[in-house]
Design a protein around this motif. Structure first.
Motif, short mmCIF file in Angstrom:
data_model
loop_
_atom_site.label_atom_id
_atom_site.label_comp_id
_atom_site.label_asym_id
_atom_site.label_seq_id
_atom_site.Cartn_x
_atom_site.Cartn_y
_atom_site.Cartn_z
N VAL A 1 28.77 -26.35 -52.91
CA VAL A 1 28.80 -27.61 -52.19
C VAL A 1 29.92 -27.61 -51.15
O VAL A 1 29.73 -28.07 -50.03
N LEU A 2 31.09 -27.09 -51.51
CA LEU A 2 32.23 -27.09 -50.59
C LEU A 2 31.94 -26.33 -49.29
O LEU A 2 32.21 -26.86 -48.21
N PRO A 3 31.37 -25.13 -49.35
CA PRO A 3 31.09 -24.43 -48.08
C PRO A 3 30.13 -25.21 -47.17
O PRO A 3 30.24 -25.14 -45.95
N ALA A 4 29.23 -25.97 -47.74
CA ALA A 4 28.30 -26.75 -46.92
C ALA A 4 28.99 -27.96 -46.28
O ALA A 4 28.60 -28.40 -45.20
N LEU A 5 30.02 -28.50 -46.92
CA LEU A 5 30.71 -29.68 -46.40
C LEU A 5 31.85 -29.34 -45.45
O LEU A 5 32.27 -30.20 -44.67
N LEU A 6 32.36 -28.13 -45.48
CA LEU A 6 33.49 -27.77 -44.64
C LEU A 6 33.22 -27.92 -43.14
O LEU A 6 34.09 -28.43 -42.44
N PRO A 7 32.07 -27.53 -42.62
CA PRO A 7 31.85 -27.75 -41.18
C PRO A 7 31.89 -29.22 -40.79
O PRO A 7 32.41 -29.58 -39.73
N PHE A 8 31.37 -30.09 -41.64
CA PHE A 8 31.40 -31.52 -41.34
C PHE A 8 32.82 -32.07 -41.40
O PHE A 8 33.22 -32.88 -40.56
N GLY A 9 33.60 -31.61 -42.38
CA GLY A 9 35.00 -32.02 -42.47
C GLY A 9 35.79 -31.54 -41.26
O GLY A 9 36.61 -32.29 -40.71
N PHE A 10 35.53 -30.33 -40.83
CA PHE A 10 36.20 -29.79 -39.65
C PHE A 10 35.85 -30.61 -38.41
O PHE A 10 36.72 -30.98 -37.63
N ALA A 11 34.56 -30.89 -38.23
CA ALA A 11 34.13 -31.66 -37.05
C ALA A 11 34.73 -33.06 -37.06
O ALA A 11 35.15 -33.56 -36.02
N LEU A 12 34.81 -33.68 -38.21
CA LEU A 12 35.40 -35.01 -38.32
C LEU A 12 36.89 -34.98 -37.98
O LEU A 12 37.37 -35.82 -37.21
N CYS A 13 37.60 -34.01 -38.51
CA CYS A 13 39.04 -33.90 -38.22
C CYS A 13 39.27 -33.56 -36.75
O CYS A 13 40.17 -34.12 -36.11
N TRP A 14 38.46 -32.67 -36.20
CA TRP A 14 38.64 -32.28 -34.80
C TRP A 14 38.35 -33.46 -33.88
O TRP A 14 39.10 -33.73 -32.95
N ALA A 15 37.27 -34.18 -34.13
CA ALA A 15 36.91 -35.30 -33.28
C ALA A 15 37.91 -36.45 -33.40
O ALA A 15 38.22 -37.12 -32.41
N SER A 16 38.42 -36.67 -34.59
CA SER A 16 39.38 -37.77 -34.77
C SER A 16 40.71 -37.47 -34.10
O SER A 16 41.48 -38.39 -33.81
N SER A 17 40.98 -36.21 -33.81
CA SER A 17 42.25 -35.87 -33.18
C SER A 17 42.33 -36.43 -31.76
O SER A 17 43.42 -36.75 -31.27
N TYR A 18 41.21 -36.56 -31.08
CA TYR A 18 41.23 -37.11 -29.72
C TYR A 18 41.61 -38.58 -29.74
O TYR A 18 42.39 -39.04 -28.91
N ALA A 19 41.05 -39.34 -30.68
CA ALA A 19 41.42 -40.75 -30.79
C ALA A 19 42.88 -40.89 -31.22
O ALA A 19 43.62 -41.73 -30.69
N ALA A 20 43.31 -40.06 -32.15
CA ALA A 20 44.70 -40.12 -32.61
C ALA A 20 45.66 -39.73 -31.49
O ALA A 20 46.75 -40.30 -31.38
N ALA A 21 45.25 -38.80 -30.64
CA ALA A 21 46.12 -38.39 -29.54
C ALA A 21 46.30 -39.53 -28.54
O ALA A 21 47.40 -39.74 -28.02
N LYS A 22 45.25 -40.27 -28.27
CA LYS A 22 45.35 -41.39 -27.34
C LYS A 22 46.31 -42.45 -27.87
O LYS A 22 47.04 -43.06 -27.11
N ILE A 23 46.29 -42.65 -29.16
CA ILE A 23 47.18 -43.64 -29.78
C ILE A 23 48.60 -43.09 -29.89
O ILE A 23 49.57 -43.75 -29.57
N GLY A 24 48.72 -41.85 -30.32
CA GLY A 24 50.03 -41.28 -30.61
C GLY A 24 50.80 -40.76 -29.41
O GLY A 24 52.01 -40.62 -29.47
N LEU A 25 50.11 -40.46 -28.31
CA LEU A 25 50.79 -39.85 -27.17
C LEU A 25 51.69 -40.81 -26.41
O LEU A 25 52.44 -40.39 -25.55
N ARG A 26 51.63 -42.07 -26.73
CA ARG A 26 52.55 -43.00 -26.07
C ARG A 26 53.98 -42.74 -26.51
O ARG A 26 54.91 -42.98 -25.77
#
Length: 81
Positions: A1-26
């Protein structure tokens, strides 16, 4: 189960970094923000390896390539932002 979920976890973390960067870069520079993100990712990776009791030496010859690839990818992303 873990190998099947890892790509989704990676995509979620990668995509959320853009929103976090907009908030945190101030309050922080892009390089410091990237360093913090990569430190958190490294800690998570080591935790997963420790919990799985994986053999770290099996990938010893691939680490330099992974480090250069990661540095190039993040360097390109930061210079084009």
């Amino acid at each position: 189960v873990l190998p099947a979920l890892l790509p989704f976890g990676f995509a979620l973390c990668w995509a959320s970094s853009y929103a976090a960067a907009k908030i945190g870069l101030r309050d922080i520079s892009p390089l410091a923000f990237c360093a913090i993100r990569l430190a958190i990712a490294a800690l998570a990776s080591f935790a997963i390896l420790a919990l799985r009791k994986s053999d770290w030496h099996a990938m010893a010859d691939k680490w330099p390539h992974l480090l250069v690839g990661g540095a190039l990818a993040h360097g390109l992303a930061l210079t084009t932002a």
